[in-house]
Write an enzyme that holds these catalytic residues in place. Structure first.
Site, PDB file in Angstrom:
ATOM      1  CE1 TYR A   1      -1.327   0.048  19.373  1.00  0.00           C
ATOM      2  CE2 TYR A   1      -2.311   2.153  18.756  1.00  0.00           C
ATOM      3  CZ  TYR A   1      -2.649   1.071  18.936  1.00  0.00           C
ATOM      4  OH  TYR A   1      -3.072   0.290  17.119  1.00  0.00           O
TER       5      TYR A   1
ATOM      6  CE  LYS B   1      -4.044   0.811  14.012  1.00  0.00           C
ATOM      7  NZ  LYS B   1      -4.717  -0.241  12.759  1.00  0.00           N
TER       8      LYS B   1
ATOM      9  CB  THR C   1      -1.724 -10.571  15.115  1.00  0.00           C
ATOM     10  OG1 THR C   1      -1.126  -8.790  15.475  1.00  0.00           O
ATOM     11  CG2 THR C   1      -3.064 -10.712  15.765  1.00  0.00           C
TER      12      THR C   1
ATOM     13  CB  VAL D   1      -1.017   0.083   1.128  1.00  0.00           C
ATOM     14  CG1 VAL D   1      -2.199  -1.108   1.151  1.00  0.00           C
ATOM     15  CG2 VAL D   1      -0.278  -0.122   2.472  1.00  0.00           C
TER      16      VAL D   1
HETATM   17  P1  NAP Z   1      -1.373  -8.981  11.268  1.00  0.00           P
HETATM   18  O1  NAP Z   1      -1.299 -10.311  11.315  1.00  0.00           O
HETATM   19  O2  NAP Z   1       0.673  -8.022  10.921  1.00  0.00           O
HETATM   20  O3  NAP Z   1      -1.829  -7.914   9.627  1.00  0.00           O
HETATM   21  C1  NAP Z   1      -0.712  -6.673   9.901  1.00  0.00           C
HETATM   22  C2  NAP Z   1      -0.590  -6.853   8.130  1.00  0.00           C
HETATM   23  O4  NAP Z   1      -0.359  -5.334   7.416  1.00  0.00           O
HETATM   24  C3  NAP Z   1      -0.077  -7.546   7.317  1.00  0.00           C
HETATM   25  O5  NAP Z   1      -0.585  -8.742   6.762  1.00  0.00           O
HETATM   26  C4  NAP Z   1       1.081  -6.691   7.312  1.00  0.00           C
HETATM   27  O6  NAP Z   1       1.608  -7.354   6.203  1.00  0.00           O
HETATM   28  C5  NAP Z   1      -0.219  -5.808   6.646  1.00  0.00           C
HETATM   29  N1  NAP Z   1       0.887  -4.464   6.047  1.00  0.00           N
HETATM   30  C6  NAP Z   1       2.165  -3.752   7.024  1.00  0.00           C
HETATM   31  N2  NAP Z   1       2.466  -2.909   5.978  1.00  0.00           N
HETATM   32  C7  NAP Z   1       2.137  -2.911   4.733  1.00  0.00           C
HETATM   33  C8  NAP Z   1       1.939  -2.551   2.688  1.00  0.00           C
HETATM   34  N3  NAP Z   1       3.289  -1.586   3.714  1.00  0.00           N
HETATM   35  N4  NAP Z   1       1.613  -3.270   2.129  1.00  0.00           N
HETATM   36  C9  NAP Z   1       0.504  -3.789   2.568  1.00  0.00           C
HETATM   37  N5  NAP Z   1       0.211  -4.514   3.892  1.00  0.00           N
HETATM   38  C10 NAP Z   1       1.224  -4.283   4.655  1.00  0.00           C
HETATM   39  O7  NAP Z   1      -1.065  -8.434  12.286  1.00  0.00           O
HETATM   40  P2  NAP Z   1      -3.062  -7.239  13.046  1.00  0.00           P
HETATM   41  O8  NAP Z   1      -3.393  -7.805  14.452  1.00  0.00           O
HETATM   42  O9  NAP Z   1      -4.066  -8.593  12.363  1.00  0.00           O
HETATM   43  O10 NAP Z   1      -3.028  -6.367  12.105  1.00  0.00           O
HETATM   44  C11 NAP Z   1      -4.421  -6.308  11.763  1.00  0.00           C
HETATM   45  C12 NAP Z   1      -4.886  -4.471  11.593  1.00  0.00           C
HETATM   46  O11 NAP Z   1      -5.384  -4.986  12.736  1.00  0.00           O
HETATM   47  C13 NAP Z   1      -4.059  -3.062  12.022  1.00  0.00           C
HETATM   48  O12 NAP Z   1      -4.397  -1.834  11.436  1.00  0.00           O
HETATM   49  C14 NAP Z   1      -3.852  -3.390  13.549  1.00  0.00           C
HETATM   50  O13 NAP Z   1      -3.713  -2.056  14.385  1.00  0.00           O
HETATM   51  C15 NAP Z   1      -4.700  -3.340  13.574  1.00  0.00           C
HETATM   52  N6  NAP Z   1      -5.165  -4.301  14.715  1.00  0.00           N
HETATM   53  C16 NAP Z   1      -4.731  -4.925  15.843  1.00  0.00           C
HETATM   54  C17 NAP Z   1      -5.223  -5.534  17.174  1.00  0.00           C
HETATM   55  C18 NAP Z   1      -4.156  -6.489  17.963  1.00  0.00           C
HETATM   56  O14 NAP Z   1      -3.965  -6.642  19.467  1.00  0.00           O
HETATM   57  N7  NAP Z   1      -3.926  -7.558  17.488  1.00  0.00           N
HETATM   58  C19 NAP Z   1      -6.511  -4.541  18.145  1.00  0.00           C
HETATM   59  C20 NAP Z   1      -6.719  -3.168  17.405  1.00  0.00           C
HETATM   60  C21 NAP Z   1      -6.206  -3.016  15.275  1.00  0.00           C
HETATM   61  P3  NAP Z   1       3.141  -8.379   6.158  1.00  0.00           P
HETATM   62  O15 NAP Z   1       2.863  -9.196   6.826  1.00  0.00           O
HETATM   63  O16 NAP Z   1       3.335  -8.633   5.040  1.00  0.00           O
HETATM   64  O17 NAP Z   1       4.608  -7.036   6.791  1.00  0.00           O
END
Ligand code: NAP
Length: 259
Positions: A153, A160, A191, A66
């Protein structure tokens, strides 16, 4: 039993592995009958995401970093080539260097976190809205750290906050085209991204003691809320931040012995 997303096509960005929130969402969307298109950031992730796409019986897995306008343009070319009509887009992407307090964050780290974690939603919405001719749903993932200070954070809290403001402005811009834009504020889930937050395991442990439901958030709960927002059941909801966090966001001061 009828499926809530039967006949709908969903583009899901951010499935890195089976622990990703995007994976849980893609699973729930598949269960509800959606046709899935997944994306992966680059060659490093290609095989893994293609394997998951096969498990989920996804239609396609396409590359999209992205931060690269060319990748976003290529993605839309592929959608155009396929004659795709999108009903739903899930943006589940974030990255930032959280190793320092905000006060010590460099201009470069600040710009990178905001670019990948907030601006990318704007870019994705701009590129995909033309494929939602009959209206649709755009969903992103956020966290409590947008509005409250959550230790460690750091710059991601600022990113965010920008993401949540973007949800509101995009909802206003795209509403006349019947495109709804919302965010789910998920409770902490283990994650790969979450591991970037120092002492994340302690945070999880504390949240399970303090949250009204006295437990952590299950990714399947986030995914079911995503189904609601993407489906016709969510047709009146836009510009909203929906908390799926076992109630953690309502808590103020907690007795120290609880955590
Ligand atoms: P995750 O599995 O690590 O997902 C994060 C994703 O972002 C990965 O697929 C990563 O791809 C992708 N990404 C990073 N840089 C990118 C780029 N330049 N282009 C395209 N993709 C990119 O972790 P997750 O926790 O599921 O996170 C997903 C969302 O949920 C995030 O917005 C996170 O802030 C949000 N969230 C998470 C939590 C939590 O506690 N886990 C809580 C609230 C919100 P690569 O692996 O290839 O880098």
């Amino acid at each position: 039993m009828s499926q809530l997303l039967a006949g709908k096509t969903a583009l899901v960005l951010g499935v890195a592995n089976r622990w990703s929130l995007a994976y849980a969402i893609a699973q729930a969307f598949a269960r509800e009958g959606a046709k899935l298109i997944l994306t992966y950031q680059g060659d490093r992730q290609k095989l893994t995401v293609e394997e998951m796409a096969a498990d989920l019986k996804a239609h396609r897995a396409l590359p999209c970093d992205v931060t690269k306008d060319d990748d976003l343009a290529q993605l839309t070319n592929e959608l155009k080539h396929d004659g795709t009509v999108l009903n739903s887009v899930v943006h589940s992407i974030a990255f930032g260097d959280l190793s320092r307090p905000l006060a010590e964050t460099s201009r470069g780290s600040f710009a990178q976190a905001l670019d990948i974690s907030a601006y990318s939603l704007v870019a994705v919405a701009h590129q995909t809205a033309p494929f939602m001719a009959g209206g649709g749903s755009i969903l992103t993932l956020t966290y409590l750290g947008a509005t409250r200070v959550v230790e460690n954070y750091n710059v991601m809290g600022v990113a965010k906050a920008a993401l949540e403001a973007s949800v509101r402005y995009l909802a206003s811009d795209l509403g006349p085209s019947n495109i709804r834009v919302n965010a789910i504020s998920a409770g902490a889930v283990k994650t790969v991204s979450a591991r970037g937050v120092r002492d994340f395991s302690k945070m999880l442990e504390a949240a399970a003691h303090v949250a009204p439901l006295r437990r952590n958030t299950d990714p399947a709960e986030v995914a079911d809320a995503a189904v609601f927002l993407a489906s016709d059941l969510g047709r009146g909801v836009t510009g909203n931040i929906l908390f799926v966090d076992a109630g953690m966001q309502i808590m103020g001061f907690a007795r120290s012995e609880q955590c």
